[in-house]
Design an enzyme around this catalytic site. Structure first.
Site, mmCIF file in Angstrom:
data_model
loop_
_atom_site.group_PDB
_atom_site.id
_atom_site.type_symbol
_atom_site.label_atom_id
_atom_site.label_comp_id
_atom_site.label_asym_id
_atom_site.label_seq_id
_atom_site.Cartn_x
_atom_site.Cartn_y
_atom_site.Cartn_z
ATOM 1 C CB ALA A 1 -10.511 25.127 -6.838
ATOM 2 N NE ARG B 1 -8.192 27.448 -16.373
ATOM 3 C CZ ARG B 1 -7.344 26.192 -16.521
ATOM 4 N NH1 ARG B 1 -8.030 24.875 -15.912
ATOM 5 N NH2 ARG B 1 -6.464 26.116 -17.024
ATOM 6 C CG LEU C 1 -18.143 27.518 -9.262
ATOM 7 C CD1 LEU C 1 -18.533 28.297 -8.308
ATOM 8 C CD2 LEU C 1 -18.129 27.955 -10.812
ATOM 9 C CG ASN D 1 6.750 -11.663 14.223
ATOM 10 O OD1 ASN D 1 6.342 -10.458 14.687
ATOM 11 N ND2 ASN D 1 5.962 -12.265 13.028
ATOM 12 N NE ARG E 1 -20.885 21.449 -21.947
ATOM 13 C CZ ARG E 1 -19.485 21.591 -22.074
ATOM 14 N NH1 ARG E 1 -18.863 20.897 -21.184
ATOM 15 N NH2 ARG E 1 -19.024 22.552 -22.986
ATOM 16 C CB ILE F 1 -6.374 27.182 -6.412
ATOM 17 C CG1 ILE F 1 -7.869 27.449 -6.729
ATOM 18 C CG2 ILE F 1 -5.434 27.723 -7.347
ATOM 19 C CD1 ILE F 1 -8.069 29.005 -6.755
ATOM 20 N NE ARG G 1 0.645 -11.076 15.761
ATOM 21 C CZ ARG G 1 -0.470 -12.080 15.700
ATOM 22 N NH1 ARG G 1 -1.072 -12.579 16.827
ATOM 23 N NH2 ARG G 1 -0.909 -12.450 14.210
ATOM 24 C CD GLU H 1 -1.842 -10.944 9.439
ATOM 25 O OE1 GLU H 1 -2.790 -10.362 8.673
ATOM 26 O OE2 GLU H 1 -0.604 -10.724 8.979
ATOM 27 C CE LYS I 1 -15.691 19.832 -11.191
ATOM 28 N NZ LYS I 1 -14.793 20.959 -10.888
ATOM 29 C CB THR I 2 -10.260 15.826 -9.573
ATOM 30 O OG1 THR I 2 -10.751 16.314 -10.784
ATOM 31 C CG2 THR I 2 -9.505 14.780 -10.288
ATOM 32 N NE ARG J 1 4.332 -7.207 10.201
ATOM 33 C CZ ARG J 1 5.168 -8.034 9.801
ATOM 34 N NH1 ARG J 1 6.058 -7.628 8.620
ATOM 35 N NH2 ARG J 1 5.135 -9.323 10.274
ATOM 36 C CG HIS J 2 2.544 -7.408 15.779
ATOM 37 N ND1 HIS J 2 3.466 -8.070 15.668
ATOM 38 C CD2 HIS J 2 1.627 -7.961 14.722
ATOM 39 C CE1 HIS J 2 3.504 -9.001 14.822
ATOM 40 N NE2 HIS J 2 2.484 -8.819 14.105
ATOM 41 C CG HIS K 1 -2.067 -8.204 12.697
ATOM 42 N ND1 HIS K 1 -1.383 -8.947 13.515
ATOM 43 C CD2 HIS K 1 -3.140 -7.829 13.391
ATOM 44 C CE1 HIS K 1 -2.037 -8.950 14.863
ATOM 45 N NE2 HIS K 1 -3.061 -8.435 14.796
ATOM 46 C CD GLN K 2 4.133 -9.550 6.323
ATOM 47 O OE1 GLN K 2 5.136 -8.959 5.858
ATOM 48 N NE2 GLN K 2 3.935 -10.704 6.642
HETATM 49 O O1 F6P Z 1 4.428 -13.698 9.731
HETATM 50 C C1 F6P Z 1 3.609 -12.840 10.174
HETATM 51 C C2 F6P Z 1 2.195 -12.640 9.538
HETATM 52 O O2 F6P Z 1 1.653 -11.632 10.018
HETATM 53 C C3 F6P Z 1 1.555 -14.030 9.810
HETATM 54 O O3 F6P Z 1 0.653 -14.039 11.034
HETATM 55 C C4 F6P Z 1 0.498 -13.824 8.739
HETATM 56 O O4 F6P Z 1 0.038 -15.221 8.264
HETATM 57 C C5 F6P Z 1 1.376 -13.472 7.473
HETATM 58 O O5 F6P Z 1 2.368 -12.511 8.168
HETATM 59 C C6 F6P Z 1 0.518 -12.841 6.436
HETATM 60 O O6 F6P Z 1 1.578 -12.726 5.423
HETATM 61 P P1 F6P Z 1 1.598 -13.705 3.992
HETATM 62 O O7 F6P Z 1 0.183 -13.663 3.621
HETATM 63 O O8 F6P Z 1 2.763 -13.246 3.005
HETATM 64 O O9 F6P Z 1 1.797 -14.994 4.512
#
Ligand code: F6P
Length: 514
Positions: free
Chosen positions: A43, A189, A41, A254, A132, A164, A313, A355, A46-47, A247-248, A421-422
């Protein structure tokens, strides 16, 4: 590279062949094609379910997927703002118009499925009775595809009402219509469909039934891809919720621009960790309840989770977050077990969240990589997604280990604070925001910022909280003279899109070209 002692080396594919389905998608055969016919039905979510399934299959299994929403065809053919009467099943003229929209969607679905290779198509509409559904099977029978009907049943009034409201905000059917009028019209509806609704049964063939997200019926569903879908939807819930990516805090590495390693936090990193502990208590573990009558806000403690990676970290970043014992009620209607003891932010260190491992480049700066391994450096610039560091990992490799994390996020109901991590957060962010995988390695995930994500039926909302400004730190390690992000244009586009768009706008079959 072959050597005297290893003339026929084992070469793991990179570049175009980095993600053969045999590796990423388990044992999916070349010709496996699946059509999912949604049913339910209006709402009933489903989407939302359809969007999440295609996101999961395209991101983790690298399978071309596409949703064919019959409502879109109806709007194209007959206009967006139609009265509730249009959905009256006893009106032959309107029924014929609706069938026309369904057939148009089916035609496009068939064209899509006829293309070479593994693919998954989803027909998203109510398909509310046997007539259907058997029409759809008849039309599709010339294709060599598996068909699974996926029915969503929801009889919880409060859930239907919240669905809804969400639909009102997102569908062109009610553009410019005030909330109360839209709500009433949509309910009318829905009643039209209720008059004729026939639940799915074995005569519909292979099917999955989801009843209030509590009961699941799986009938005659076989094969790798259909089983993947079963597993995924059983992990899914459609309740409103949010989770938090951080992130840490700034690490010793860094500060000097070294990548990877397992260093501890700097003073600035520790300061971020302290602020993150306050954030965890005040935001992640706090629910703001608005009193419907008075409009007053009340703050309540809510159960919350904490995940870190296994690296120093992230654990140090989480060290000041208080672990308190609270008692609360499960929402699983288990009367025999009304309250549960819960330890807030009981940390869980997960290796999947470590990471991206830079192999022989671990512990170097980008400048040093360029000098020591110029060829490697250049190759990474060419294709950052699939490039694998010697003896290390690629973003594609990391994607594989994040599948389990994503399934865990999908099924978890409590807010989760994920300190990682990033590279990890880029992929998680791209998955939930609906970004093409190619853009993931360029998403901006700054230090000292918590990203709140709220997935919902039509996309994912984000909010960024900066807990420590750039001026308060010395350096974030990404400001190297040569950074790892040469394709600035892609990075800019990824960020712009992430900030402004809904994932449902993105067609995984036609990612934007650069
Ligand atoms: O510089 C931080 C960090 O987390 C690294 O440990 C890692 O290798 C990097 O970023 C990942 O970013 P990119 O893929 O842009 O190198």
């Amino acid at each position: 590279m072959s050597t005297d002692y290893n003339p026929t080396p084992h070469v793991i594919p990179e570049g175009e062949n980095a993600t053969p389905l045999g590796v990423v998608g388990g044992d999916c055969t070349e010709s496996e094609k699946l059509i999912i016919v949604m049913c339910g039905l209006p709402a009933t979510g489903k989407t939302h379910i359809a969007n999440r399934i295609v996101r999961y299959l395209s991101f983790f299994l690298d399978i071309p997927t596409k949703i064919f929403n019959v409502g879109d065809y109806r709007r194209k053919l007959h206009g967006a703002q139609l009265p509730a009467n249009f959905f009256d099943h006893s009106n032959e003229e309107f029924m014929a118009k609706r069938l026309q929209a369904c057939d148009m969607a089916l035609k496009d679905l068939m064209d899509f499925m006829k293309q070479d290779g593994v693919r998954v198509g989803v027909l998203d509409s109510t398909n509310s009775n046997h007539g259907r559904r058997s029409h759809i099977r008849d039309v599709l029978k010339s294709l060599e595809c598996k068909i699974v009907v996926l029915e969503s049943i929801c009889d919880k009034e409060e859930v239907v009402e919240s669905n809804i409201r969400n639909i009102h905000l997102n569908t062109p059917d009610y553009k410019g219509v005030d909330a109360a009028t839209a709500f009433k019209d949509f309910q009318k509806r829905r009643e039209k469909y209720l008059d004729v609704y026939e639940p799915v049964d074995n005569s519909d063939g292979s099917h999955i039934k989801i009843i209030n997200n509590e009961t699941f019926v799986v009938y005659n569903v076989r094969g790798y891809l259909p089983q993947k879908v079963v597993h995924f939807v059983m992990n899914l819930h459609l309740l409103p919720r949010e989770f938090y990516l951080s992130r840490h805090g700034q690490s010793e590495y860094n500060l000097v621009g070294k990548i990877g390693g397992d260093s501890g936090l700097t003073e600035a990193g520790l300061e971020y960790a302290r602020r993150l502990a306050d954030f965890a208590k005040d935001v992640v573990a706090t629910k703001v309840v608005v009193d419907e009558k008075t409009g007053e806000e009340r703050r309540e403690v809510r159960p919350a989770r904490l995940w870190t990676s296994t690296l120093r970290r992230t654990k140090e970043t989480a060290q000041f977050i208080k672990q308190e014992s609270v008692t609360f009620k499960w929402d699983n209607n288990d009367e025999g077990n009304p309250s549960v003891k819960w330890i807030q932010f009981k940390g869980r260190a997960r290796r999947n969240l470590d990471e991206l491992y830079a192999g022989v480049c671990d512990g170097l700066t980008y400048q040093e990589i360029k000098e020591k391994f110029p060829e490697e450096f250049a190759r990474r610039q060419e294709n950052k997604l699939t490039y694998r560091y010697p003896r290390g990992e690629s973003y594609m490799d990391v994607t594989l280990r994040l599948e389990q994390i994503v399934l865990d996020i999908e099924r978890t109901r409590e807010p989760i604070l994920i300190v990682a991590h990033q590279g990890i957060h880029r992929l998680l962010y791209a998955y939930f925001m609906g970004l093409p995988r190619e853009e993931a390695p360029f998403v901006s995930i700054p230090l000292n910022t918590v990203i709140e994500l709220r997935p919902h039926a039509y996309g994912c909302e984000e909010k960024r909280y900066v807990l420590l400004s750039k001026e308060e730190m010395l350096k974030d390690g990404q400001d190297e003279p040569i950074t790892s992000m040469p394709m600035q244009e892609i990075a800019d586009r990824a960020n712009k899109r992430a900030l402004s768009s809904q994932p449902s706008d993105i067609d995984p079959m036609n990612p934007p070209s650069f």
